[in-house]
Design a protein around this motif. Structure first.
Motif, mmCIF file in Angstrom:
data_model
loop_
_atom_site.group_PDB
_atom_site.id
_atom_site.type_symbol
_atom_site.label_atom_id
_atom_site.label_comp_id
_atom_site.label_asym_id
_atom_site.label_seq_id
_atom_site.Cartn_x
_atom_site.Cartn_y
_atom_site.Cartn_z
ATOM 1 N N TYR A 160 0.862 -1.179 0.000
ATOM 2 C CA TYR A 160 0.000 0.000 0.000
ATOM 3 C C TYR A 160 0.899 1.230 0.000
ATOM 4 C CZ TYR A 160 -3.386 -3.486 1.523
ATOM 5 O OH TYR A 160 -4.173 -4.605 1.618
ATOM 6 N N GLU A 161 0.838 2.011 -1.062
ATOM 7 C CA GLU A 161 1.670 3.202 -1.190
ATOM 8 C C GLU A 161 0.872 4.438 -0.809
ATOM 9 O OE1 GLU A 161 3.351 3.474 -5.090
ATOM 10 O OE2 GLU A 161 4.104 1.415 -5.029
ATOM 11 N N VAL A 162 1.453 5.251 0.059
ATOM 12 C CA VAL A 162 0.823 6.501 0.473
ATOM 13 C C VAL A 162 1.746 7.631 0.014
ATOM 14 C CG1 VAL A 162 -0.030 7.839 2.426
ATOM 15 C CG2 VAL A 162 -0.150 5.339 2.496
ATOM 16 N N LYS A 163 1.329 8.329 -1.016
ATOM 17 C CA LYS A 163 2.171 9.385 -1.580
ATOM 18 C C LYS A 163 2.305 10.578 -0.634
ATOM 19 C CE LYS A 163 2.751 7.249 -5.487
ATOM 20 N NZ LYS A 163 3.970 6.674 -5.926
ATOM 21 N N ASN A 164 1.243 10.852 0.138
ATOM 22 C CA ASN A 164 1.272 11.961 1.072
ATOM 23 C C ASN A 164 0.947 11.421 2.470
ATOM 24 O OD1 ASN A 164 0.969 14.245 2.583
ATOM 25 N ND2 ASN A 164 -0.367 15.303 1.151
ATOM 26 N N PRO A 165 1.967 11.174 3.305
ATOM 27 C CA PRO A 165 1.720 10.569 4.617
ATOM 28 C C PRO A 165 0.860 11.415 5.551
ATOM 29 C CG PRO A 165 4.049 11.107 4.351
ATOM 30 C CD PRO A 165 3.372 11.393 3.046
ATOM 31 N N ARG A 166 0.653 12.682 5.234
ATOM 32 C CA ARG A 166 -0.245 13.499 6.058
ATOM 33 C C ARG A 166 -1.690 13.064 5.910
ATOM 34 N NH1 ARG A 166 1.443 19.418 4.303
ATOM 35 N NH2 ARG A 166 1.129 18.339 2.357
ATOM 36 N N ASN A 167 -1.968 12.294 4.857
ATOM 37 C CA ASN A 167 -3.329 11.825 4.606
ATOM 38 C C ASN A 167 -3.646 10.506 5.311
ATOM 39 O OD1 ASN A 167 -3.856 13.989 2.951
ATOM 40 N ND2 ASN A 167 -3.302 12.919 1.095
ATOM 41 N N ILE A 168 -2.733 10.003 6.083
ATOM 42 C CA ILE A 168 -2.963 8.731 6.759
ATOM 43 C C ILE A 168 -3.003 8.963 8.263
ATOM 44 C CG2 ILE A 168 -0.540 8.045 6.922
ATOM 45 C CD1 ILE A 168 -1.456 5.194 6.258
ATOM 46 N N LYS A 169 -3.958 8.346 8.908
ATOM 47 C CA LYS A 169 -4.086 8.432 10.352
ATOM 48 C C LYS A 169 -4.122 7.000 10.872
ATOM 49 C CE LYS A 169 -6.756 10.603 14.000
ATOM 50 N NZ LYS A 169 -7.902 11.464 14.302
ATOM 51 N N LYS A 170 -3.274 6.697 11.813
ATOM 52 C CA LYS A 170 -3.157 5.335 12.332
ATOM 53 C C LYS A 170 -3.763 5.274 13.726
ATOM 54 C CE LYS A 170 0.454 1.971 13.405
ATOM 55 N NZ LYS A 170 1.900 1.742 13.332
ATOM 56 N N LYS A 171 -4.688 4.346 13.903
ATOM 57 C CA LYS A 171 -5.277 4.104 15.217
ATOM 58 C C LYS A 171 -4.992 2.660 15.602
ATOM 59 C CE LYS A 171 -9.042 7.372 14.767
ATOM 60 N NZ LYS A 171 -10.494 7.582 14.849
ATOM 61 N N VAL A 172 -4.696 2.439 16.846
ATOM 62 C CA VAL A 172 -4.409 1.096 17.337
ATOM 63 C C VAL A 172 -5.408 0.754 18.426
ATOM 64 C CG1 VAL A 172 -2.689 -0.391 18.430
ATOM 65 C CG2 VAL A 172 -1.951 1.387 16.836
ATOM 66 N N LEU A 173 -6.089 -0.348 18.261
ATOM 67 C CA LEU A 173 -6.978 -0.859 19.302
ATOM 68 C C LEU A 173 -6.232 -1.957 20.041
ATOM 69 C CD1 LEU A 173 -10.292 -1.170 17.288
ATOM 70 C CD2 LEU A 173 -9.579 0.673 18.784
#
Length: 88
Positions: free
Chosen positions: A64-77
């Protein structure tokens, strides 16, 4: 770019080789998942090394390629695992 790589490898010997290759390029975040910043050239090199190891009829690699990492939000349960904590 930021990438997330997941894999499903059916044989332990190939699994260990793939994991070793991915550790050279990315951070191990869960049992079958690596992630991190990588250049397109390094990603191509990594995938070439993996392609030489896997059995394309039995194994799978998802990138999975994310060109703009500001557009990804990681949540951990639950527990946030960090396999980097196992290294000195």
């Amino acid at each position: 770019m930021f990438v997330i790589v997941t894999y499903d490898i059916s044989e332990d010997r190939r699994l260990n080789k793939v994991r070793k290759i991915l550790k050279k390029y990315l951070y191990w975040s869960q049992l079958s998942t690596f992630e991190g910043e990588i250049s397109e050239g390094k990603l191509a090199q990594c995938m070439s090394e993996i392609n030489d190891v896997i059995d394309r009829n039995e194994d799978s690699i998802y990138v999975y390629e994310v060109k703009n990492p500001r557009n990804i939000k990681k949540k951990v349960l639950g527990i946030k695992k960090s396999y980097m904590d196992n290294f000195l």
